[in-house]
Design a protein around this motif. Structure first.
Motif, PDB file in Angstrom:
ATOM      1  N   THR A 322       0.849  -1.194   0.000  1.00 39.00           N
ATOM      2  CA  THR A 322       0.000   0.000   0.000  1.00 39.00           C
ATOM      3  C   THR A 322       0.883   1.241   0.000  1.00 39.00           C
ATOM      4  O   THR A 322       1.661   1.457   0.932  1.00 39.00           O
ATOM      5  CB  THR A 322      -0.916   0.027   1.230  1.00 39.00           C
ATOM      6  OG1 THR A 322      -1.746  -1.136   1.221  1.00 39.00           O
ATOM      7  CG2 THR A 322      -1.786   1.277   1.236  1.00 39.00           C
ATOM      8  N   VAL A 323       0.755   2.057  -1.037  1.00 39.77           N
ATOM      9  CA  VAL A 323       1.611   3.234  -1.200  1.00 39.77           C
ATOM     10  C   VAL A 323       1.025   4.409  -0.426  1.00 39.77           C
ATOM     11  O   VAL A 323      -0.151   4.740  -0.562  1.00 39.77           O
ATOM     12  CB  VAL A 323       1.761   3.602  -2.680  1.00 39.77           C
ATOM     13  CG1 VAL A 323       2.598   4.871  -2.836  1.00 39.77           C
ATOM     14  CG2 VAL A 323       2.395   2.453  -3.458  1.00 39.77           C
ATOM     15  N   ARG A 324       1.850   5.055   0.373  1.00 36.24           N
ATOM     16  CA  ARG A 324       1.467   6.286   1.078  1.00 36.24           C
ATOM     17  C   ARG A 324       1.938   7.538   0.328  1.00 36.24           C
ATOM     18  O   ARG A 324       1.232   8.537   0.248  1.00 36.24           O
ATOM     19  CB  ARG A 324       2.092   6.312   2.468  1.00 36.24           C
ATOM     20  CG  ARG A 324       1.911   5.069   3.302  1.00 36.24           C
ATOM     21  CD  ARG A 324       0.583   5.064   4.010  1.00 36.24           C
ATOM     22  NE  ARG A 324       0.646   4.204   5.180  1.00 36.24           N
ATOM     23  CZ  ARG A 324      -0.400   3.579   5.696  1.00 36.24           C
ATOM     24  NH1 ARG A 324      -1.597   3.714   5.132  1.00 36.24           N
ATOM     25  NH2 ARG A 324      -0.272   2.823   6.754  1.00 36.24           N
ATOM     26  N   GLU A 325       3.171   7.494  -0.174  1.00 35.78           N
ATOM     27  CA  GLU A 325       3.756   8.650  -0.860  1.00 35.78           C
ATOM     28  C   GLU A 325       4.701   8.164  -1.953  1.00 35.78           C
ATOM     29  O   GLU A 325       5.266   7.075  -1.855  1.00 35.78           O
ATOM     30  CB  GLU A 325       4.566   9.525   0.114  1.00 35.78           C
ATOM     31  CG  GLU A 325       3.770  10.215   1.197  1.00 35.78           C
ATOM     32  CD  GLU A 325       4.661  10.950   2.186  1.00 35.78           C
ATOM     33  OE1 GLU A 325       4.185  11.921   2.784  1.00 35.78           O
ATOM     34  OE2 GLU A 325       5.833  10.541   2.356  1.00 35.78           O
ATOM     35  N   ARG A 326       4.884   9.005  -2.961  1.00 36.04           N
ATOM     36  CA  ARG A 326       5.861   8.774  -4.020  1.00 36.04           C
ATOM     37  C   ARG A 326       6.657  10.068  -4.220  1.00 36.04           C
ATOM     38  O   ARG A 326       6.100  11.150  -4.123  1.00 36.04           O
ATOM     39  CB  ARG A 326       5.186   8.407  -5.339  1.00 36.04           C
ATOM     40  CG  ARG A 326       4.217   7.233  -5.283  1.00 36.04           C
ATOM     41  CD  ARG A 326       3.428   7.124  -6.582  1.00 36.04           C
ATOM     42  NE  ARG A 326       2.362   6.149  -6.483  1.00 36.04           N
ATOM     43  CZ  ARG A 326       2.396   4.928  -7.016  1.00 36.04           C
ATOM     44  NH1 ARG A 326       3.457   4.557  -7.699  1.00 36.04           N
ATOM     45  NH2 ARG A 326       1.372   4.094  -6.879  1.00 36.04           N
TER      46      ARG A 326
END
Length: 374
Positions: A322-326
């Motif tokens: 699960t991506v929070r930030e890029r």
């Protein structure tokens, strides 16, 4: 009076740039009792110094970089105590997922002795939640971790409390012996340190061309921890062995490179260094890829993030993350790992041109001042 004519003050040392390299020089100068002014074009540090893994990768360095890293380690320990930011001394686990990778670690342990502790697969699994296929690993106990989103700002606050004067939101326009002209006025300087990272070409293009400095852009992500457990160590992998100078003395490294060239040329083509660190709140910083240009392409290739996510999920033995930030990180890169140049009397341009600024800057800065301030 125009802003360019206004006198902002004077100092023994004027540092341009409030990233870790600039702060390292401000700290070293302040420790010597010198008056210091720091000029930073943004309201706070927003570049490579806050976009990295927060990994003090000490043991994997070699040559001068290893000496700087060992010295910097002591400064990090002292600054964490004085400035009150989080620091973890638990070291790094290098995960080997092939026999040739473990052979490199075995050779490296022979070269570095107590700086490297070999692990069997169970030893790796007890420290890092990994998927199948692990053949062993190693602990590098001297390595450190900080939260880069916190540490750099905390150091700046500490230096301000100790009398270092910061001019935020202030751009250096003209750098000359004895004076820096800025967007807010002039600062008289006994000595000047230009620590603007990959933007050195904005001030000294000929120096940049001569030193072959490029911008290295990389893709990084913050993801939820899929296992919900504490990971005390930074985590490196077989791809990391190809990126750090300390491993180059190991004969088995050639076999690792040849295997990746045969089996995963796509990962080498995007400069993958599969690694991760855990932030204090539990999320993981993962990455990263590397691309080199003088001018960074503004368009983001989604496939780069996809590869980082897929390889990290495979390492951790999970189906998805699960991506929070890029974000994109950018740092200065050159054939030589450190750029220290004198374009004018009393002026030094300093950049860590190898992606290890957090690891080495606090050790490099005192050597620069030894030469600059006599």
């Amino acid at each position: 009076m125009t802003s360019s004519a206004r006198l902002l003050g004077s100092a023994d040392v004027v540092v341009i740039g409030a990233g870790i390299v600039g702060l390292a020089h401000a700290y070293a100068a302040s420790e010597r009792g010198l008056s210091v002014v720091v000029l930073e074009r943004d309201e706070r540090a927003t570049g490579a110094s806050v976009r990295n893994f927060g990994h003090g990768c000490v043991t994997a360095q070699d040559g001068p970089a290893l000496g700087y890293a060992l010295s910097a380690r002591e400064h990090w320990l002292r600054l964490a105590k004085d400035a009150g930011f989080w620091l973890c001394e638990s070291g790094t686990v290098v995960v080997a997922r092939a026999d040739d990778e473990y052979a490199v670690l075995n050779e490296f342990a022979g070269l570095r002795g107590g700086q490297v502790k070999l692990l069997d697969p169970a030893g790796v699994a007890s420290r890092v939640p990994v998927g199948d296929g692990v053949v062993g690993g190693a602990v590098l106990p001297l390595d450190l971790r900080v939260d880069p989103r916190e540490a750099v700002h905390a150091i700046a606050r500490l230096l301000a409390e100790r009398g270092v004067r910061f001019h935020w939101g202030t751009t250096a326009h003209v750098i000359e012996p004895g004076e820096v002209a800025t967007s807010r006025g002039r600062v008289r300087a006994g000595h000047v340190v230009v620590a603007v990272g990959h933007d050195v070409d904005r001030h000294f293009p000929e120096l940049t061309e001569r030193s072959e400095v490029q911008r290295c852009s990389l893709r990084m992500l913050r993801v939820a921890d899929p296992h919900g457990r504490e990971i005390e160590h930074a985590v490196l992998t077989g791809l990391s062995l190809l990126r750090y100078s300390g491993f180059e003395a190991c004969p088995s490294l050639a076999a690792v490179r040849a295997r990746f060239e045969a089996e995963h040329p796509d990962l080498l083509a995007i400069g993958m260094n599969l690694m991760l660190t855990q932030l204090p709140g539990g999320d993981l910083t993962i990455g990263d890829t590397h691309s080199y240009q003088r001018t960074v392409d503004p368009y983001r290739r989604e496939e780069l993030d996809d590869r980082v996510l897929a390889e990290t999920a495979r390492l951790l033995g999970v189906g998805a993350l699960t991506v929070r930030e890029r974000w994109r990180g950018v740092y200065a890169s050159a054939p030589e790992p450190f750029l220290v140049d004198s374009p004018a009397e009393g002026v030094r341009v300093v950049a860590v041109t190898s992606g290890i600024g957090m690891t080495t800057a606090l050790g490099l800065a005192p050597t620069v001042l030894d030469d600059l301030v006599s």
